[in-house]
Scaffold this motif. Structure first.
Motif, short mmCIF file in Angstrom:
data_model
loop_
_atom_site.label_atom_id
_atom_site.label_comp_id
_atom_site.label_asym_id
_atom_site.label_seq_id
_atom_site.Cartn_x
_atom_site.Cartn_y
_atom_site.Cartn_z
N UNK A 1 -12.56 -12.44 -8.57
CA UNK A 1 -11.65 -11.46 -7.81
C UNK A 1 -12.10 -10.06 -7.43
N UNK A 2 -13.55 -9.92 -7.74
CA UNK A 2 -13.94 -8.41 -7.60
C UNK A 2 -13.82 -8.05 -6.01
N UNK A 3 -13.71 -8.68 -4.98
CA UNK A 3 -13.55 -8.34 -3.96
C UNK A 3 -12.60 -7.61 -3.47
N UNK A 4 -11.33 -8.12 -3.98
CA UNK A 4 -9.95 -7.49 -3.75
C UNK A 4 -9.51 -6.37 -5.10
N UNK A 5 -10.01 -6.69 -6.05
CA UNK A 5 -9.72 -5.95 -7.32
C UNK A 5 -11.19 -4.84 -7.58
N UNK A 6 -11.01 -3.78 -7.06
CA UNK A 6 -12.21 -2.92 -7.59
C UNK A 6 -11.70 -1.48 -7.42
N UNK A 7 -12.82 -0.64 -7.93
CA UNK A 7 -12.30 0.79 -7.95
C UNK A 7 -12.40 1.25 -6.75
N UNK A 8 -13.38 1.10 -5.90
CA UNK A 8 -13.63 1.45 -4.64
C UNK A 8 -12.13 1.41 -3.66
N UNK A 9 -11.65 0.22 -3.84
CA UNK A 9 -10.38 -0.13 -2.99
C UNK A 9 -9.16 0.73 -3.72
N UNK A 10 -9.20 0.91 -5.12
CA UNK A 10 -8.11 1.60 -5.67
C UNK A 10 -8.28 3.12 -5.32
N UNK A 11 -9.36 3.51 -5.10
CA UNK A 11 -9.49 5.03 -4.95
C UNK A 11 -9.05 5.28 -3.64
N UNK A 12 -8.95 4.34 -2.69
CA UNK A 12 -8.52 4.52 -1.14
C UNK A 12 -7.15 4.49 -1.17
N UNK A 13 -6.38 3.79 -1.82
CA UNK A 13 -5.06 3.65 -1.85
C UNK A 13 -4.08 4.37 -2.86
N UNK A 14 -3.32 5.48 -2.30
CA UNK A 14 -2.40 6.23 -3.11
C UNK A 14 -1.35 5.41 -4.06
N UNK A 15 -1.18 4.04 -3.56
CA UNK A 15 -0.32 3.42 -4.39
C UNK A 15 -0.96 2.25 -5.51
N UNK A 16 -2.25 2.83 -5.77
CA UNK A 16 -3.02 1.75 -6.42
C UNK A 16 -2.50 2.01 -8.12
N UNK A 17 -2.93 0.94 -8.78
CA UNK A 17 -2.57 0.98 -10.13
C UNK A 17 -3.20 2.37 -10.85
N UNK A 18 -4.56 2.53 -10.13
CA UNK A 18 -5.24 3.59 -10.78
C UNK A 18 -4.53 4.92 -10.59
N UNK A 19 -4.00 5.28 -9.36
CA UNK A 19 -3.21 6.38 -9.25
C UNK A 19 -1.95 6.45 -10.21
N UNK A 20 -1.40 5.29 -10.40
CA UNK A 20 -0.20 5.20 -11.25
C UNK A 20 -0.74 5.84 -12.58
N UNK A 21 -1.83 5.20 -13.21
CA UNK A 21 -2.21 5.52 -14.48
C UNK A 21 -2.64 6.99 -14.57
N UNK A 22 -3.16 7.57 -13.43
CA UNK A 22 -3.26 8.99 -13.26
C UNK A 22 -2.05 9.72 -13.56
#
Ligand code: NOJ
Length: 558
Positions: free
Chosen positions: A450-471
């Motif tokens: 599932x890396x094509x859809x779940x990855x860091x680059x994708x997360x960093x372009x989307x302010x609503x990503x899980x990444x920014x939620x953790x941040x």
């Protein structure tokens, strides 16, 4: 105002170096790869990095079998790389916590080679050797990776103890010279500039006097006699000695990995006045879905929310004011949390990952994020056991399917999908290029499809990503003392679908509500006057109606 230690306000990020970032195309993550990614961790906002072992090792257990404590595994880099990593991390205000694996070494460690060479060798007593008893193992203890915990050495006609693989002989902590060698090694690493230790199975270092049989195991038990062998008679004496000689001399962070502990044990290991460790990893919530047929973690049962609430609430309540909790959902030994306690379907993965993050990060303690958790990485469901690499998984398959014939292969694969450590060890998913940007070569372990859809680059372009939620969660912990110090109070502990708790101080309150189901739940929790919605994983607030995996936090007060 409560005065906190820095490690009580910190958030730790665990790196499993083998699977984080490869820089030289050999398919294995390495230290230069970590250096490249430090700015990413800075962006996330964590303050401490826990590095799983990077030492010299034959890799029987991926580095938890160390053959030289003062050398870096060449696959990972050099000592110069380590020094550079520490220095770059420090420039970014990131601290480095090393994994200290001193319950056992590799059988390829110089100490063991000496120890094994003859009964009279001065290193013989660095390990635990015993004569056979009536031609058999000295007792019935089992290795955590299956089979007996004893290995017979033909040359010297004695058995040595190994609570993990036979390539991981247990050290004899009763020997003061051995203990001093460990303390010297720790001090040596601290002189290299590291900032703390995560101590591998540290509550196993003292064995029961006389090594008695474990009453609860028989030849067909799978796995461990951990609870029986843990927390031996001298463990606190050893840790206090370590604290006096090493830890207390430095302003560092320490966490002990301690299977089989109760909250009473925790107060001794990590009590504010116990002079041992700062916190421990307890295992109760990670064993919540263990097999009811005595197969340990080899099960495919779904956990029950009420059990989870009871365990976490007990740890929150019992330790408050007395000892410090670590907070974690997963690590390199546990399946991915979104697959295990959440819902990794396309529809609910993001929502449930954020819900789980909220539930944990508003508790009292020091949170640990395992690499990839911050982008919602999931378990893998590989069809064939040949795709797995983990010694624990392979041994269990062999033992339960081939040797004991207790589990059918298809059923065992469902257990593997549910519990294998390789779920957490698949390479970090950086982007949607080949091998998820982890390596240009052939990865040592498969990349999750599932890396094509779940990855860091994708997360960093989307302010609503899980990444920014953790941040955001990490930042809130820095900004709001109530998250560190508030009193924890669970509401509706018997509610099977919703986890609700409060954090309370004299002048403010947090109300945390998490729907653990894919159904709408209606609950009424009265809000304090002036309460504001602080955080939510949905765009708006529907009051008493909780949408699937909805999680929200209200703040009131000053
Ligand atoms: C606990 C570690 O986390 C695990 O990965 C390892 O296999 C055992 N201890 C033995 O060192």
């Amino acid at each position: 105002m409560v005065k906190n230690n820095w490690w009580q306000k910190t958030v730790v990020y665990q790196i499993y170096p083998r699977s984080f970032q490869d820089s030289n195309g050999d398919g294995i993550g390495d230290i230069p790869g970590i250096i490249q990614r430090l700015p990413y961790l800075k962006e996330l906002g964590v303050q401490v990095i826990w590095l799983s072992p990077i030492y010299q090792s034959p890799n029987d257990d991926n580095g938890y079998d160390i053959s030289d404590y003062r050398k870096v595994l060449p696959e990972f880099g050099t000592m110069a790389d380590m020094q550079e990593m520490i220095s770059v991390a420090h420039q970014l205000n990131l601290k480095i916590m090393m994994d200290l694996v001193v319950n056992h070494t590799s059988d390829e460690h110089e100490w063991f080679q000496q120890s094994q060479s003859s009964i009279n060798n001065p290193y013989r007593d660095y390990y635990i050797w015993r004569d056979p008893v009536a031609g058999h193992e000295p007792n019935n203890w089992l290795s955590d990776f299956g089979g007996s915990a004893w290995e017979f050495d033909v040359k010297t006609q004695q058995y040595y103890l190994h609570l993990f693989s036979k390539k991981q002989p247990d050290l004899n902590w009763e020997n003061p010279k051995l203990r001093q060698e460990i303390y010297d090694t720790m001090s040596w690493w601290l002189r290299q500039g590291i900032d703390g230790f995560r101590m591998d199975v540290i509550n196993l270092i003292s064995k029961q006097n006389g090594l008695p049989n474990d009453p609860d195991v028989n030849a067909n038990s799978h796995g461990s006699s951990m609870t029986f062998v843990a927390n031996g008679p001298n463990v606190h004496q050893y840790l206090q000695e370590m604290n006096l000689k090493v830890l207390s001399q430095h302003d560092i962070i320490t966490v002990g990995e301690t299977p089989g502990v109760t909250t009473a044990d925790a107060m001794r290991y990590a009590g504010f006045n116990s002079n041992e460790l700062q916190m421990i990893f307890q295992f109760e919530h990670t064993e919540i879905d263990n097999s009811r047929e005595g197969l340990g973690k080899w099960s495919d049962e779904r956990f029950k929310l009420v059990d989870l609430k009871k365990i976490l609430s007990k740890w929150q309540n019992d330790l408050e004011g007395k000892a410090w909790n670590s907070l974690y959902w997963n690590n390199h030994d546990r399946p991915r949390v979104v697959s295990r306690f959440g819902n990794d379907s396309q529809q609910y993965r993001v929502l449930s990952a954020k819900m789980l993050a909220t539930t944990l990060h508003f508790m009292q303690g020091t949170p640990y994020i395992y690499q990839g958790e911050e982008i919602g990485m999931t378990n893998v469901n590989w069809p064939s056991i040949s795709q797995y690499r983990d010694i624990d998984t392979l041994n269990a398959f062999d033992d339960l399917v081939n040797r004991q014939k207790r589990v059918m292969p298809e059923k065992m694969m469902t257990y593997v999908h549910h519990s294998s450590r390789d779920n957490a060890r698949t390479p970090m998913q950086w982007d949607n290029t080949k091998n998820a940007g982890f390596t240009n070569g052939k990865p040592w372990l498969g990349v999750n499809d599932n890396y094509a859809t779940i990855n860091v680059a994708q997360s960093l372009t989307n302010q609503k990503s899980i990444f920014y939620f953790y941040k955001k969660l990490i930042a809130l912990r820095q900004q709001m003392p109530i998250i560190t110090n508030g009193h924890y109070q669970i509401l509706d502990i018997d509610d099977e679908s919703v986890y609700t708790y409060k954090r309370i101080t004299k002048d403010s309150e947090l109300l945390i509500i998490s729907n653990f189901t894919d159904q709408v739940q209606t609950r009424h929790y009265p809000l304090n006057v002036g309460a504001n919605l602080l955080l939510s994983n949905y765009e708006d607030d529907q009051g008493d109606e909780l949408r699937p995996y909805e999680s929200k936090v209200y703040f009131s007060g000053i």
